[in-house]
Design a protein around this motif. Structure first.
Motif, PDB file in Angstrom:
ATOM      1  N   UNK A  18     -60.905 -30.847 -18.106  1.00 30.54           N
ATOM      2  CA  UNK A  18     -60.675 -32.288 -17.927  1.00 30.54           C
ATOM      3  C   UNK A  18     -61.643 -32.866 -16.903  1.00 30.54           C
ATOM      4  N   UNK A  19     -61.802 -32.180 -15.797  1.00 30.19           N
ATOM      5  CA  UNK A  19     -62.725 -32.664 -14.755  1.00 30.19           C
ATOM      6  C   UNK A  19     -64.157 -32.663 -15.263  1.00 30.19           C
ATOM      7  N   UNK A  20     -64.522 -31.624 -16.029  1.00 34.64           N
ATOM      8  CA  UNK A  20     -65.867 -31.553 -16.592  1.00 34.64           C
ATOM      9  C   UNK A  20     -66.126 -32.766 -17.483  1.00 34.64           C
ATOM     10  N   UNK A  21     -65.145 -33.126 -18.304  1.00 36.39           N
ATOM     11  CA  UNK A  21     -65.305 -34.274 -19.203  1.00 36.39           C
ATOM     12  C   UNK A  21     -65.363 -35.583 -18.419  1.00 36.39           C
ATOM     13  N   UNK A  22     -64.486 -35.750 -17.446  1.00 34.19           N
ATOM     14  CA  UNK A  22     -64.426 -36.992 -16.667  1.00 34.19           C
ATOM     15  C   UNK A  22     -65.688 -37.215 -15.843  1.00 34.19           C
ATOM     16  N   UNK A  23     -66.236 -36.142 -15.296  1.00 30.56           N
ATOM     17  CA  UNK A  23     -67.379 -36.269 -14.395  1.00 30.56           C
ATOM     18  C   UNK A  23     -68.719 -36.006 -15.071  1.00 30.56           C
ATOM     19  N   UNK A  25     -70.109 -33.231 -16.370  1.00 26.28           N
ATOM     20  CA  UNK A  25     -70.846 -32.034 -15.995  1.00 26.28           C
ATOM     21  C   UNK A  25     -71.788 -31.635 -17.119  1.00 26.28           C
ATOM     22  N   UNK A  26     -72.952 -31.104 -16.776  1.00 23.46           N
ATOM     23  CA  UNK A  26     -73.926 -30.671 -17.772  1.00 23.46           C
ATOM     24  C   UNK A  26     -74.270 -29.211 -17.557  1.00 23.46           C
ATOM     25  N   UNK A  27     -74.971 -28.645 -18.517  1.00 22.89           N
ATOM     26  CA  UNK A  27     -75.376 -27.247 -18.417  1.00 22.89           C
ATOM     27  C   UNK A  27     -74.182 -26.316 -18.411  1.00 22.89           C
ATOM     28  N   UNK A  28     -74.405 -25.103 -17.938  1.00 27.22           N
ATOM     29  CA  UNK A  28     -73.302 -24.152 -17.816  1.00 27.22           C
ATOM     30  C   UNK A  28     -72.404 -24.666 -16.706  1.00 27.22           C
ATOM     31  N   UNK A  29     -71.204 -25.081 -17.065  1.00 28.76           N
ATOM     32  CA  UNK A  29     -70.348 -25.774 -16.110  1.00 28.76           C
ATOM     33  C   UNK A  29     -69.198 -24.935 -15.575  1.00 28.76           C
ATOM     34  N   UNK A  58     -67.987 -22.559 -25.857  1.00 26.62           N
ATOM     35  CA  UNK A  58     -67.610 -21.433 -25.009  1.00 26.62           C
ATOM     36  C   UNK A  58     -68.218 -20.167 -25.600  1.00 26.62           C
ATOM     37  N   UNK A  59     -68.532 -19.221 -24.744  1.00 26.13           N
ATOM     38  CA  UNK A  59     -69.088 -17.945 -25.198  1.00 26.13           C
ATOM     39  C   UNK A  59     -68.605 -16.841 -24.272  1.00 26.13           C
ATOM     40  N   UNK A  68     -77.290 -10.872 -30.675  1.00 25.35           N
ATOM     41  CA  UNK A  68     -77.333 -12.208 -31.256  1.00 25.35           C
ATOM     42  C   UNK A  68     -76.402 -13.175 -30.544  1.00 25.35           C
ATOM     43  N   UNK A  69     -75.203 -12.721 -30.235  1.00 28.35           N
ATOM     44  CA  UNK A  69     -74.254 -13.585 -29.519  1.00 28.35           C
ATOM     45  C   UNK A  69     -74.702 -13.827 -28.084  1.00 28.35           C
ATOM     46  N   UNK A  70     -75.357 -12.851 -27.491  1.00 31.48           N
ATOM     47  CA  UNK A  70     -75.889 -13.068 -26.139  1.00 31.48           C
ATOM     48  C   UNK A  70     -76.979 -14.128 -26.146  1.00 31.48           C
ATOM     49  N   UNK A  71     -77.867 -14.072 -27.147  1.00 30.93           N
ATOM     50  CA  UNK A  71     -78.923 -15.087 -27.245  1.00 30.93           C
ATOM     51  C   UNK A  71     -78.315 -16.478 -27.410  1.00 30.93           C
ATOM     52  N   UNK A  72     -77.256 -16.582 -28.216  1.00 32.95           N
ATOM     53  CA  UNK A  72     -76.607 -17.872 -28.432  1.00 32.95           C
ATOM     54  C   UNK A  72     -75.990 -18.418 -27.147  1.00 32.95           C
ATOM     55  N   UNK A  73     -75.603 -17.543 -26.239  1.00 33.22           N
ATOM     56  CA  UNK A  73     -74.953 -17.955 -25.001  1.00 33.22           C
ATOM     57  C   UNK A  73     -75.939 -18.400 -23.927  1.00 33.22           C
ATOM     58  N   UNK A  74     -77.210 -18.125 -24.108  1.00 30.34           N
ATOM     59  CA  UNK A  74     -78.202 -18.460 -23.090  1.00 30.34           C
ATOM     60  C   UNK A  74     -78.539 -19.952 -23.112  1.00 30.34           C
ATOM     61  N   UNK A  75     -78.907 -20.507 -21.958  1.00 24.39           N
ATOM     62  CA  UNK A  75     -79.194 -21.943 -21.854  1.00 24.39           C
ATOM     63  C   UNK A  75     -80.300 -22.432 -22.788  1.00 24.39           C
ATOM     64  N   UNK A  76     -81.252 -21.590 -23.150  1.00 25.55           N
ATOM     65  CA  UNK A  76     -82.331 -22.068 -24.008  1.00 25.55           C
ATOM     66  C   UNK A  76     -81.969 -22.021 -25.482  1.00 25.55           C
ATOM     67  N   UNK A  77     -80.724 -21.653 -25.784  1.00 27.01           N
ATOM     68  CA  UNK A  77     -80.264 -21.633 -27.163  1.00 27.01           C
ATOM     69  C   UNK A  77     -80.200 -23.062 -27.694  1.00 27.01           C
ATOM     70  N   UNK A  78     -80.619 -23.281 -28.928  1.00 29.67           N
ATOM     71  CA  UNK A  78     -80.602 -24.645 -29.490  1.00 29.67           C
ATOM     72  C   UNK A  78     -79.204 -25.254 -29.545  1.00 29.67           C
TER      73      UNK A  78
END
Length: 81
Positions: A18-23, A25-29, A58-59, A68-78
């Motif tokens: 809820x706080x992430x949505x209200x404020x 937050x970007x990136x890995x929060x 979420x990951x 493959x799932x690790x790559x998807x969890x990284x910040x540079x993932x599309x």
């Protein structure tokens, strides 16, 4: 104190989401550390649903997470939000 599958993690995560949505937050929060892979695997579908409501994702990452799932969890993932 609550029994297994009693909603303790959700009780902690929902206010953070809820706080992430209200404020805006970007990136890995939020980083949730857990001592049990089984608990992470059990939580993932629910946390993915909650994150999806906010247009986020979420990951999990543990010893059995595929490359493959690790790559998807990284910040540079599309698909990273």
């Amino acid at each position: 104190m609550a029994p297994t599958a009693g909603g303790k993690t959700e009780a902690a995560m929902l206010p953070l989401l809820s706080r992430m949505a209200e404020q805006g937050w970007t990136g890995t929060s939020i980083l949730y550390l857990c001592p049990l892979k089984a608990l992470l695997n059990n939580l993932l579908p629910r946390l993915e649903r909650y994150a999806d409501w906010l247009g986020r994702r979420a990951a999990i990452w543990h010893g059995d997470t595929t490359a493959g799932n690790r790559r998807k969890a990284l910040p540079n993932s599309p698909t990273f939000c």
